[in-house]
Structures are given as C-alpha cells and as structure tokens.
Design an enzyme around this catalytic site. Structure first.
Site, PDB file in Angstrom:
ATOM      1  N   LYS A  67      29.705  36.605  40.008  1.00 45.08           N
ATOM      2  CA  LYS A  67      30.871  36.974  40.712  1.00 45.08           C
ATOM      3  C   LYS A  67      30.717  36.590  42.208  1.00 45.08           C
ATOM      4  O   LYS A  67      31.445  36.206  43.009  1.00 45.08           O
ATOM      5  CB  LYS A  67      31.461  38.412  41.126  1.00 45.08           C
ATOM      6  CG  LYS A  67      31.780  39.080  39.506  1.00 45.08           C
ATOM      7  CD  LYS A  67      32.068  40.377  39.562  1.00 45.08           C
ATOM      8  CE  LYS A  67      32.706  41.102  38.405  1.00 45.08           C
ATOM      9  NZ  LYS A  67      33.262  42.347  38.391  1.00 45.08           N
ATOM     10  N   ASN A  88      36.176  37.423  41.008  1.00 41.21           N
ATOM     11  CA  ASN A  88      36.086  37.804  39.738  1.00 41.21           C
ATOM     12  C   ASN A  88      37.225  36.922  38.758  1.00 41.21           C
ATOM     13  O   ASN A  88      37.257  37.112  37.635  1.00 41.21           O
ATOM     14  CB  ASN A  88      36.277  39.177  39.332  1.00 41.21           C
ATOM     15  CG  ASN A  88      37.653  39.627  39.454  1.00 41.21           C
ATOM     16  OD1 ASN A  88      38.509  39.308  40.353  1.00 41.21           O
ATOM     17  ND2 ASN A  88      38.057  40.683  38.634  1.00 41.21           N
ATOM     18  N   ASP A 104      39.363  43.075  41.242  1.00 37.13           N
ATOM     19  CA  ASP A 104      38.513  44.069  40.995  1.00 37.13           C
ATOM     20  C   ASP A 104      38.915  45.015  42.000  1.00 37.13           C
ATOM     21  O   ASP A 104      38.954  46.483  41.410  1.00 37.13           O
ATOM     22  CB  ASP A 104      36.991  43.712  41.074  1.00 37.13           C
ATOM     23  CG  ASP A 104      36.392  43.150  39.921  1.00 37.13           C
ATOM     24  OD1 ASP A 104      36.888  43.506  38.750  1.00 37.13           O
ATOM     25  OD2 ASP A 104      35.517  42.636  39.759  1.00 37.13           O
ATOM     26  N   ALA A 127      25.085  47.323  44.473  1.00 37.04           N
ATOM     27  CA  ALA A 127      25.295  46.621  45.668  1.00 37.04           C
ATOM     28  C   ALA A 127      25.732  44.961  45.435  1.00 37.04           C
ATOM     29  O   ALA A 127      25.603  44.188  46.220  1.00 37.04           O
ATOM     30  CB  ALA A 127      24.280  46.486  46.845  1.00 37.04           C
ATOM     31  N   GLY A 235      35.222  53.367  32.612  1.00 37.32           N
ATOM     32  CA  GLY A 235      35.289  51.982  33.045  1.00 37.32           C
ATOM     33  C   GLY A 235      36.501  51.126  32.509  1.00 37.32           C
ATOM     34  O   GLY A 235      36.899  50.207  33.266  1.00 37.32           O
TER      35      GLY A 235
END
Length: 269
Positions: A67, A88, A104, A127, A235
């Site tokens: 990404k 993304n 995202d 991170a 998710g």
C-alpha cells in the site's frame, strides 16, 4: 477478451475480494472478472508497467505489503501521498491512463460513522498502510488522545505527527489505556501471522473493539471482546465498504448494497 480487475498482495490466497466483486458483477449482469494476483515486492514495478498496457485491465485493489510502495509507481492526482500516505486502489482514469487513490479510510469509517468520538481516547494497533487510513479517518473527527501500539514506536510517533493527532506511542505488549475505541489495524491475528496478545481489562464496559482482520473473521481479539461483553466490529465491514467504492471506479456502476446481508452469508459460508 474480458474486462477484469484484481487484488494484489503477498500473500494473496486469503483475499475475499474476488468473492465480493464477483457477487456484485453477477448481481448487476456485468460481463467482467475480478481475480487474485500474487505480486511480490520486487515484482511491483513490473506489474504496474504490464497492466498499464493491458486495455482489458480496469484496475486493482492493493493489500499488504504494497500500500505504501505503490505510491512510487502510480500517478497520484488526489494527493494521497501527502494525506493518507498509502494507496489501496488503482483504476483507469478518464484519459485511459491509470491513477491511484485510497478507499480504506471511508471503508473503515462507514460502520462507526454514527458514533460521537470527538475528544474520546482511541487505541490503534499497527502503523502500516491500513493504520494510516484509520488514523486519517480518526483525525477528521477530532478524536483524542490516540495511543498507537507498534513494534517500532518511532514509526508510530511519526504517524501521530503526520496526522496532527495528540497522544502517545508504546511497543506491542504494553498495557492498554482506557479507550472508547480499540482498532487492530495490523496483520496480527491473521491466519499465518503472529497472534495478537492484548489484555482488554483496562477498556471500559462501553468500549468498541474493531478488528480489520477478516481471515479468520472471528479473531481471538473479537472473541475476547465478546467474552467481556464489549461491542465488536469485524473486518468484513471495512472490507466491503472499501470494496464498494473501488467497484464503482473499476466498473462504473454502484454495487447493490441492499444485498449486503446476502453477501456476508456468502463470505462467511
């Protein structure tokens, strides 16, 4: 030849994106395909060079670990490099060239958009590219303070500064501070990855635990949160939300979001 889009990553076999986009393509009767493509880090530049020349290619979604690296290979007309700092989604623009963006952040925010998180403490684990999208979204609603847990606290401190967030950083395994929202934005807990070890006792009873990992869908983190009686978000919420925005860019059609329940059943079968 058939128009197609795809998802790229390393690894990629776990991705549910082909099921999502395939479901929408079938529902709308669009003659196109959506595939998986395994791309290793040293193959990324060559991948984009090849796909740019393929007129049947409509674009791709990008998952770990590409990404941030994709920014070096794809035009960035929306200035994603200087805002979220991760890409993304790559798509064909109006001129037939390619361009990148990030769906995202909006996908992450969609299931919690009704919450009032202004001034409330948040913990984010990770991170990387997904964490950057999460922090970008959180910075737009004035949360705070934000605590980032990461293997390298120095990198996490840089993200707090980059997004103008007040807070703290700590290494993985550190005790959680009380927080209204805990987000796992890392790959920890994903099938084939290290387990995520975190003790949820410091969270208040009205905290929300949000895990962006979707393979497995019911992660150990979500199981622990449910055992404590905390509200959870899995998710698939972020995955479907970001995919819907990308689908419009790839195929110039809005996906049938009124069939999300049916789609979730397919994804969890």
């Amino acid at each position: 030849m058939t128009a197609f889009a795809e998802v790229i990553g390393d690894p990629i076999a776990h991705s549910k994106s082909p099921l999502i986009h395939g479901f929408w393509l079938d529902a709308l009767g669009i003659q196109a395909e959506y595939r998986r493509c395994h791309v290793r880090p040293d193959e990324l530049a060559g991948y984009f060079e090849q796909r740019r020349a393929d007129r049947d290619w409509r674009g791709c979604n990008i998952t770990v670990p590409h990404k941030e690296a994709a920014l070096a290979h794809v035009p960035d007309p929306g200035g994603i490099r200087h805002t979220i700092g991760a890409m993304n989604t790559v798509f064909r623009d109006e001129s037939g060239g390619i361009a990148g963006t990030n769906t995202d952040a909006a996908g992450f925010w969609s299931p919690i958009s009704a919450l009032d998180l202004s001034g409330k403490p948040v913990v984010v684990i990770g991170a990387g590219g997904a964490a950057r999208a999460v922090l970008f979204a959180l910075s737009r609603v004035g949360v705070g303070p934000v605590t980032i847990l990461n293997r390298t606290p120095l990198k996490a401190a840089g993200l707090l500064a980059a997004f103008g967030l007040k807070g703290n950083v700590a290494p993985l395994g550190s005790a959680l501070p009380p927080a209204a929202l805990l987000v796992n934005a890392s790959t920890l807990g994903m099938a084939g990855q290290r387990a995520l070890e975190v003790e949820l006792a410091p969270l208040p009873d009205d905290a929300i635990v949000y895990d962006i990992v979707y393979a497995p869908l019911q992660t150990a983190l979500l199981q622990a949160a449910e055992h404590r009686g905390l509200e959870t978000i899995d998710g698939l919420e972020m995955l479907i939300g970001q995919a819907a925005l990308a689908f419009e860019l790839f195929f110039d059609a809005a996906p049938p979001r009124d069939r999300d329940d049916e789609l979730r059943e397919l994804l969890t079968a």
